[in-house]
Design an enzyme around this catalytic site. Structure first.
Site, PDB file in Angstrom:
ATOM      1  N   ARG A  32       6.103 -12.897 -19.156  1.00 23.95           N
ATOM      2  CA  ARG A  32       6.077 -13.967 -20.147  1.00 23.95           C
ATOM      3  C   ARG A  32       4.870 -14.873 -19.992  1.00 23.95           C
ATOM      4  O   ARG A  32       4.392 -15.447 -20.978  1.00 23.95           O
ATOM      5  CB  ARG A  32       7.373 -14.782 -20.067  1.00 23.95           C
ATOM      6  CG  ARG A  32       8.598 -14.005 -20.541  1.00 23.95           C
ATOM      7  CD  ARG A  32       9.822 -14.870 -20.640  1.00 23.95           C
ATOM      8  NE  ARG A  32      10.952 -14.117 -21.175  1.00 23.95           N
ATOM      9  CZ  ARG A  32      12.162 -14.626 -21.396  1.00 23.95           C
ATOM     10  NH1 ARG A  32      12.396 -15.895 -21.108  1.00 23.95           N
ATOM     11  NH2 ARG A  32      13.130 -13.880 -21.871  1.00 23.95           N
ATOM     12  N   ASP A 141      15.776 -29.304 -28.925  1.00 26.08           N
ATOM     13  CA  ASP A 141      15.365 -28.202 -28.057  1.00 26.08           C
ATOM     14  C   ASP A 141      14.137 -28.649 -27.279  1.00 26.08           C
ATOM     15  O   ASP A 141      13.412 -29.571 -27.705  1.00 26.08           O
ATOM     16  CB  ASP A 141      15.049 -26.941 -28.870  1.00 26.08           C
ATOM     17  CG  ASP A 141      15.124 -25.677 -28.015  1.00 26.08           C
ATOM     18  OD1 ASP A 141      16.201 -25.046 -27.967  1.00 26.08           O
ATOM     19  OD2 ASP A 141      14.108 -25.331 -27.380  1.00 26.08           O
TER      20      ASP A 141
END
Length: 283
Positions: A32, A141
């Protein structure tokens, strides 16, 4: 990525966002973050770790957390929660709103907004005049990129398969974006939901109380002490009689269930001690 570099990155992720990455997750972390190295033009993880630890690395630490965060969601995921919302949770709250009261709901860890808009669809179907009432949904978020998607309200055409047909007709519009066919949430529904960037470990700018808190499949990524702190903070911002909805693999610890008795599958209802007063307001 060496073991030492992985430990440094895992330590930063835990310090910044409470995320826990055991050694077995090193390949995932490396995969990632390779994109971040390329974007920054860095030759390896040693230089990346040094940059993260530097005063100039604050913005990149946020980007790193975004890259490591799992933002998997879908409309009406764990559908039994939306059945409970429809049949038991929302009707009395809507009666209060029709009488001039306020109603506040929170989708914590909302990813790209599918959960928040699913809540909004259920609510709007029960009360078509919601826009005239004092009702708001907060969607928060840690990742600013997914929040931008949520605010825009555009989703891939395949995502509508999870949305009931009557909701599709009422709240979705076919829309082409950058040459891709998709769907867009109606403007009235988008105005019901406010998207805010929020790290759950930081100070919360809203005061509450919230009548419904959805925090599903988020707390499982934190260690035990962090989970305990979050459960207590949710209790402190939940309205008396309010609901806390968690993910299918999450459970409140037994010591919390005196305040939050089970009220459905992975659903809890707040019963405060006598004399507690949580009359605040979120604006």
């Amino acid at each position: 990525m060496s073991e030492e570099q992985f430990r440094r990155i895992a330590g930063i992720a835990h310090r910044e966002a409470g995320l826990v990455f055991p050694p077995g997750k090193a390949p995932l972390v490396s995969t990632r973050l390779n994109r971040r190295l390329r974007a920054l033009g860095l030759s390896g993880f040693a230089a990346y770790c040094d940059f993260l630890d530097s005063p100039e690395g604050a913005a990149e630490r946020r980007m790193m957390i975004s890259a490591l965060t799992t933002n998997v969601s879908s409309f009406f995921r764990e559908d039994h929660h939306f059945g409970l919302l429809r049949s038991e949770i929302l009707p009395p709250l809507l009666d209060r709103a029709r009488s001039g009261g306020r109603v506040r709901l929170w989708s914590a860890g909302c990813a790209a907004g599918q959960e928040a808009y699913s809540i909004a669809m259920v609510l709007a179907a029960l009360e078509p005049g919601f826009a005239k009432l004092d009702i708001r949904i907060l969607a928060s978020d840690i990742d600013p990129e997914v929040l931008r998607r949520g605010r825009d309200g555009w989703y891939d055409e395949r995502e509508q398969d999870d949305i009931p047909e009557n909701y599709r007709r009422a709240f979705l519009t076919p829309c082409v974006n950058a040459g891709r066919s998709g769907i867009r949430i109606s403007g009235e529904l988008r105005r019901l939901v406010s998207f805010r960037e929020l790290n759950l470990l930081d100070a919360w700018p809203m005061k509450g109380p919230f009548d419904v808190i959805f925090c599903r499949n988020v707390v499982i990524y934190f260690d035990g002490p962090t989970q305990e702190r979050l459960w207590n903070r949710f209790r402190d911002i939940c309205a008396p009689g309010g609901w806390l909805i968690v993910g299918h693999s999450e459970r409140l610890p037994p010591e919390m269930q005196g305040d939050f008795p089970v009220a459905g599958p992975t659903a809890y209802r707040y019963r405060p001690a006598p004399g507690e007063d949580r009359r605040h307001a979120w604006h």
